[in-house]
Design a protein around this motif. Sequence first.
Motif, PDB file in Angstrom:
ATOM      1  N   HIS A 174      51.973  31.782  -0.196  1.00 52.02           N
ATOM      2  CA  HIS A 174      51.659  30.489  -1.115  1.00 52.02           C
ATOM      3  C   HIS A 174      52.421  30.900  -2.638  1.00 52.02           C
ATOM      4  O   HIS A 174      53.003  29.947  -2.835  1.00 52.02           O
ATOM      5  N   LYS A 193      56.967  28.054   2.502  1.00 50.59           N
ATOM      6  CA  LYS A 193      56.336  26.984   3.086  1.00 50.59           C
ATOM      7  C   LYS A 193      55.212  27.438   4.604  1.00 50.59           C
ATOM      8  O   LYS A 193      56.273  27.642   5.315  1.00 50.59           O
ATOM      9  N   GLN A 224      47.301  21.762   4.387  1.00 54.61           N
ATOM     10  CA  GLN A 224      46.950  20.351   5.048  1.00 54.61           C
ATOM     11  C   GLN A 224      46.475  20.859   6.558  1.00 54.61           C
ATOM     12  O   GLN A 224      47.451  21.262   6.803  1.00 54.61           O
ATOM     13  N   ARG A 271      54.353  15.652   9.111  1.00 55.31           N
ATOM     14  CA  ARG A 271      54.067  16.304   7.281  1.00 55.31           C
ATOM     15  C   ARG A 271      55.283  18.069   7.465  1.00 55.31           C
ATOM     16  O   ARG A 271      55.248  17.918   6.567  1.00 55.31           O
ATOM     17  N   MET A 278      57.076  19.097   3.469  1.00 55.36           N
ATOM     18  CA  MET A 278      56.522  19.721   2.479  1.00 55.36           C
ATOM     19  C   MET A 278      57.666  20.516   1.192  1.00 55.36           C
ATOM     20  O   MET A 278      58.575  20.584   1.079  1.00 55.36           O
ATOM     21  N   ASP A 291      53.452  25.074   0.224  1.00 57.06           N
ATOM     22  CA  ASP A 291      52.390  24.134   0.747  1.00 57.06           C
ATOM     23  C   ASP A 291      51.862  25.227   2.095  1.00 57.06           C
ATOM     24  O   ASP A 291      53.131  25.981   2.304  1.00 57.06           O
ATOM     25  N   LEU A 319      50.634  24.202   5.757  1.00 55.64           N
ATOM     26  CA  LEU A 319      50.396  23.339   6.820  1.00 55.64           C
ATOM     27  C   LEU A 319      50.047  23.574   8.342  1.00 55.64           C
ATOM     28  O   LEU A 319      50.881  24.726   8.789  1.00 55.64           O
TER      29      LEU A 319
END
Length: 375
Positions: A47, A52, A81, A94, A98, A102, A104
């Motif tokens: 992060h 991503k 997310q 989604r 990104m 981010d 996911l």
Amino acid sequence: MKSIIEVKDLRGKYVLLRSSLNEPVQEGEVLSKFRLLRSLPTLRYLHEQGAKVLLTAHIGRKPEETLKPIFEEMNKHLPVQWGGLITGSEWSERRGLMGEGDILMAENIRQDPREKANAPDFVAHLAAQADLYVNDAFAAAHRKQASTYGIASELPAYAGLTLIEEVQELKKVMEPKSPSLFFLGGAKFDTKMPLVEKYIGLYDKVFIGGALANDLFKARGLEVGESLVADEPLKDVPFLHSEKLLLPIDVIVDGGEDGRTVKSPEQVKPDEKILDAGPMTIDLLATYIEKAKTILWNGPFGAYEMGYTQATEITARHVAVSEAHTVIGGGDTVAAVDKLQINDLFSFVSTGGGATLDFLENGTTPVIERLSERE
Ligand code: 3PG
């Protein structure tokens, strides 16, 4: 294995991360956060580096089980997310949106039966999602599945921080400092026999408790009554009379006419069941713990799930405050220590169950082998 730290520029790169988030969940409540917390360093690192992150993991044994409660818990620590199934339209939408840094998270990867089968088309689908693959799922490192094993040949593959730490720490206890103590409990002697043989060679003393001890009592010709034993009686146990082998010197039994009572293993009657190691055994182990420099422990000493927790819990407290290098592993042992909230007192707590046993026996696992080949 190459560590994720070795990758020069992660910014904007899609990283498929396989973590170990298999936590007990009851009616939506996450009962232990031990593995979740151990997955955070790698997640935070990716992060912060601006990757991503496509986070994958499995949960439970039934394919319909969901990672949603883990996702909600995870969001208390860092922003994640929800992407749903990794093959779904919500996921691809989604994923496309990104930004750098981010995260996911995909639904339980085992909801797709091709995960466990390590199916080539599923491996290809996973590989198509990312530029790099990072494995941080030590607890699943003995599973040759699509997201743990297959994908590692298809993308540049790296080990996460927790996986690296597991390997370093478990290697250390494979070269113990003397006096060394190995405690093994639980059941399933057939799978643990090679491990015991190996550690009788490596360690000064090996104590065997739990249902495994019943098998050894039986092999020594003692009556074990109704106690839990392996389906096949043990034959030709090379260490059966080894001086290095320690077995309970007293046991807690129940079921017979004397009810719940403590006795020596020689006194067990045909209608009794051995359920835990007794107080003299706990004291004996305490004398060894006091002198030890290395203590390695896997598996509880009694019928833990039936409430026979005493030998395990008292011994865990003794090990926790000892000055030895102390390492514990295995789902049930770790859960016991987690319950007592003494995790931090051990030198290292392994996140693995079967994977830890596999590593301790072989010094590697199939997934670690594959990641090592990728150098
Ligand atoms: C574990 O919980 O030990 C690992 O996550 C592996 O789970 P599995 O035994 O269902 O493969």
